[in-house]
Design a protein around this motif. Structure first.
Motif, PDB file in Angstrom:
ATOM      1  N   ILE A   1      62.907   3.916  32.131  1.00  0.00           N
ATOM      2  CA  ILE A   1      61.734   3.118  32.526  1.00  0.00           C
ATOM      3  C   ILE A   1      60.905   4.016  33.231  1.00  0.00           C
ATOM      4  O   ILE A   1      61.477   4.942  34.189  1.00  0.00           O
ATOM      5  N   LEU A   2      59.369   4.187  33.007  1.00  0.00           N
ATOM      6  CA  LEU A   2      58.694   4.787  33.840  1.00  0.00           C
ATOM      7  C   LEU A   2      57.780   3.766  34.504  1.00  0.00           C
ATOM      8  O   LEU A   2      57.193   3.061  34.274  1.00  0.00           O
ATOM      9  N   ALA A   3      57.693   4.217  35.992  1.00  0.00           N
ATOM     10  CA  ALA A   3      57.015   3.215  36.819  1.00  0.00           C
ATOM     11  C   ALA A   3      55.800   4.147  37.379  1.00  0.00           C
ATOM     12  O   ALA A   3      56.165   5.234  38.088  1.00  0.00           O
ATOM     13  N   LEU A   4      54.516   3.783  37.265  1.00  0.00           N
ATOM     14  CA  LEU A   4      53.247   4.411  37.556  1.00  0.00           C
ATOM     15  C   LEU A   4      52.622   3.786  38.614  1.00  0.00           C
ATOM     16  O   LEU A   4      52.366   2.494  38.447  1.00  0.00           O
ATOM     17  N   THR A   5      52.273   4.573  39.439  1.00  0.00           N
ATOM     18  CA  THR A   5      51.159   3.982  40.780  1.00  0.00           C
ATOM     19  C   THR A   5      50.516   5.254  41.224  1.00  0.00           C
ATOM     20  O   THR A   5      50.907   6.287  41.209  1.00  0.00           O
ATOM     21  N   ALA A   6      49.318   4.669  41.924  1.00  0.00           N
ATOM     22  CA  ALA A   6      48.468   5.750  42.506  1.00  0.00           C
ATOM     23  C   ALA A   6      49.007   5.501  43.959  1.00  0.00           C
ATOM     24  O   ALA A   6      48.338   6.878  44.654  1.00  0.00           O
ATOM     25  N   THR A   7      49.374   4.327  44.515  1.00  0.00           N
ATOM     26  CA  THR A   7      49.566   4.439  45.961  1.00  0.00           C
ATOM     27  C   THR A   7      50.706   3.592  46.058  1.00  0.00           C
ATOM     28  O   THR A   7      50.803   2.467  45.747  1.00  0.00           O
ATOM     29  N   ALA A   8      51.604   3.985  47.030  1.00  0.00           N
ATOM     30  CA  ALA A   8      52.881   3.342  47.454  1.00  0.00           C
ATOM     31  C   ALA A   8      53.401   3.913  48.722  1.00  0.00           C
ATOM     32  O   ALA A   8      53.564   5.106  48.776  1.00  0.00           O
ATOM     33  N   THR A   9      53.691   2.970  49.547  1.00  0.00           N
ATOM     34  CA  THR A   9      54.440   3.394  50.742  1.00  0.00           C
ATOM     35  C   THR A   9      55.948   3.731  50.237  1.00  0.00           C
ATOM     36  O   THR A   9      56.445   3.197  49.347  1.00  0.00           O
TER      37      THR A   9
ATOM     38  N   ASP B   1      65.199   7.774  34.035  1.00  0.00           N
ATOM     39  CA  ASP B   1      64.278   6.775  34.715  1.00  0.00           C
ATOM     40  C   ASP B   1      63.230   7.603  35.689  1.00  0.00           C
ATOM     41  O   ASP B   1      63.860   8.478  36.102  1.00  0.00           O
ATOM     42  N   VAL B   2      62.123   7.253  35.598  1.00  0.00           N
ATOM     43  CA  VAL B   2      61.130   8.068  36.519  1.00  0.00           C
ATOM     44  C   VAL B   2      60.091   7.129  37.571  1.00  0.00           C
ATOM     45  O   VAL B   2      59.401   6.245  36.778  1.00  0.00           O
ATOM     46  N   ILE B   3      59.637   7.685  38.774  1.00  0.00           N
ATOM     47  CA  ILE B   3      58.627   6.778  39.310  1.00  0.00           C
ATOM     48  C   ILE B   3      57.748   7.921  39.748  1.00  0.00           C
ATOM     49  O   ILE B   3      58.068   9.119  40.152  1.00  0.00           O
ATOM     50  N   ALA B   4      56.445   7.700  39.462  1.00  0.00           N
ATOM     51  CA  ALA B   4      55.408   8.839  39.445  1.00  0.00           C
ATOM     52  C   ALA B   4      54.311   8.132  40.233  1.00  0.00           C
ATOM     53  O   ALA B   4      53.647   7.098  39.618  1.00  0.00           O
ATOM     54  N   LEU B   5      54.167   8.873  41.581  1.00  0.00           N
ATOM     55  CA  LEU B   5      52.952   8.582  42.105  1.00  0.00           C
ATOM     56  C   LEU B   5      51.797   9.478  41.815  1.00  0.00           C
ATOM     57  O   LEU B   5      51.960  10.732  42.278  1.00  0.00           O
TER      58      LEU B   5
END
Length: 480
Positions: A165-173, A32-36
């Motif tokens: 699951i890959l979660a992609l976002t450009a901005t996140a606290t 699983d990956v979270i990518a900002l």
């Protein structure tokens, strides 16, 4: 085959951008990956390339119809035929046909609400997915609790035995990153966190004694400086009144908000992207998924309801890497409007009592909607939380939401009133450290706005003096 070879053959790129290869390698290892990754860093490649390597269906959960359609159209332009957006653009017959043949598609784009439908769930359970992607994953935290609760259900829809699951976002606290991990039921995800700072966006702010003075400055500024630009405001009526005044002053502008007809919104977006319109006056409904590289100005006519919205909205400027400016305007009592907008759609305590009464009487609580006792958005949120908690707990949740939204407006006000570096304040809000400041950083660091802004006459003269070959090149670039 090496990833670089696939990158070259499939996408025509000789090297990866920062973060892309690290994310893709972890996905291919089953993590699983979270990518900002900031806007313009090629987030879509992070799921498209694994889709070709793993050669199984990739499911992409996306927040907006226009965003989905744009992504599908872009992929079709590059030769991918096995791609579909399963959304309300399809009529009943088309939807049933697509669902029945879902397994034939390599990439499926879908909204959280469509994903929650039983017919869709049953079909997806029979398909072997290589990857589940949650695009614009900050929406889980930003929209899930008080706007689109199906975002909070995504994790439970797939259970424990699922694809990565890959979660992609450009901005996140940090709090948003925690919500993403929690509500997607992620398993010790790999996290790639890029800096949220965009050094080519120069930050300014201005305060006025009243709204009339502020609008007078705005109209004069837009009349004398070059776009393209976006003016963000907090109300739908303001989008119309400001855009009409601009049009009367000979400026090509249009209004945009979520209450407009879908086809009208698409037409305005396309005009802006192609350069027919210089300015869009919009609520925060505009911007996500709009791929326009040369936006030079973002102006907030009134303060946004939170720092996350502000960061996302200014991030729509300067995607070509060239200088852009973000100007935040304030006049007395603006914060009151921002607070009202923030809590306007939250259910009230009395709604909890009415919902409970319907249940006690063995009646369907959707009668609240039919009787006009609650808005559709508020009912959707109320219904979700009444499934999760006791009525008293739900009342406490809504009260805490209200307090939190008020506090978020106060955080934006600190950006207005503080004399510390605006860039530092923004970067620190997202839990990061600012290592370097660009020249002409922000108004608190001595920004000279006039040096960055191109005068309208100068831009027009530059356009007039282009050769016919340059004009053709520019047109072809826009179309590609």
């Amino acid at each position: 085959m090496q990833l670089e070879s696939i990158l070259q053959q499939r996408f025509g790129y000789s090297s990866f951008r920062s973060g892309q290869k690290e994310v893709i390698e972890q996905i291919l290892n089953g993590k699983d990956v979270i990518a900002l990754l900031p806007t313009g860093m090629g987030k879509s490649l992070c799921y498209q390339l694994p889709g070709y390597v793993l050669n199984k269906t990739v499911l992409v959960i996306s927040p907006l119809l226009s965003l989905m359609q744009d992504q599908v159209d872009q992929m079709k332009l590059f030769g991918e035929k096995r791609v579909i957006a399963l959304n309300s653009f399809l009529n009943k017959e088309e939807k049933n046909r697509v669902i029945n043949g879902l397994e034939q598609y390599r990439f499926i784009f879908i909204s959280p609400e469509m994903l929650a439908q039983r017919q869709v769930q049953q079909k997806l359970n029979r398909i072997e997915l290589s990857l589940i992607v949650v695009d614009e994953a900050h929406c889980i935290s930003q929209w899930g609790f008080d706007f689109r609760p199906d975002y909070l259900r995504i994790g439970e829809m797939f259970g424990t035995s699922r694809s990565p699951i890959l979660a992609l976002t450009a901005t996140a606290t940090n709090k948003v990153l925690e919500d993403i991990e929690l509500y997607l039921n992620m398993k010790e995800p790999f996290k790639y966190i890029h800096s949220v700072d965009r050094p080519n966006i120069h930050l300014s702010k201005m305060s006025f004694s009243n709204r009339e003075e502020k609008l007078e400055w705005l109209f004069q500024h837009v009349s004398n400086t070059a776009g393209p630009g976006i003016i963000y405001t907090q109300s739908r009526s303001k989008t119309h009144s400001i855009s009409e005044t601009l049009l009367q002053n000979g400026i090509s502008a249009a209004s945009y908000h979520g209450g407009m007809d879908l086809l009208d919104r698409q037409f305005i977006q396309q005009q802006f992207i192609e350069g027919t319109l210089d300015w869009i006056v919009a609520t925060n409904a505009f911007g996500m998924g709009i791929h326009k590289q040369d936006v030079r100005q973002i102006i907030h006519e009134s303060i946004p309801s939170n720092m996350a919205n502000y960061m996302q909205e200014i991030g729509r400027a300067g995607r070509d890497g060239n200088d852009a400016v973000a100007i935040l305007l304030y006049s007395e009592h603006d914060e009151e409007l921002a607070k009202f907008v923030g809590i306007d759609d939250l259910p009230l305590e009395q709604h909890v009592d009415i919902f409970e009464e319907y249940q006690r009487n063995g009646q369907d609580a959707t009668q609240m909607l039919k009787q006009g006792e609650i808005s559709e958005t508020a009912f959707r949120v109320l219904n979700y939380w009444m499934e999760q908690k006791t009525p008293n707990e739900v009342k406490t949740i809504f009260q805490n939401m209200k307090i939190e939204k008020m506090q978020k407006v106060e955080e934006v006000m600190k950006l207005i009133t503080s004399d510390t570096c605006m860039r530092e304040t923004l970067v620190h809000y997202f839990g990061q450290t600012l290592n370097d400041k660009p020249e002409q950083c922000c108004i608190n660091c001595g920004l000279d706005l006039a040096q960055l802004l191109i005068a309208k006459e100068e831009k027009n003269l530059s356009s007039f003096s282009m050769t016919w070959q340059e004009r053709i090149t520019n047109l072809l670039t826009k179309k590609s």
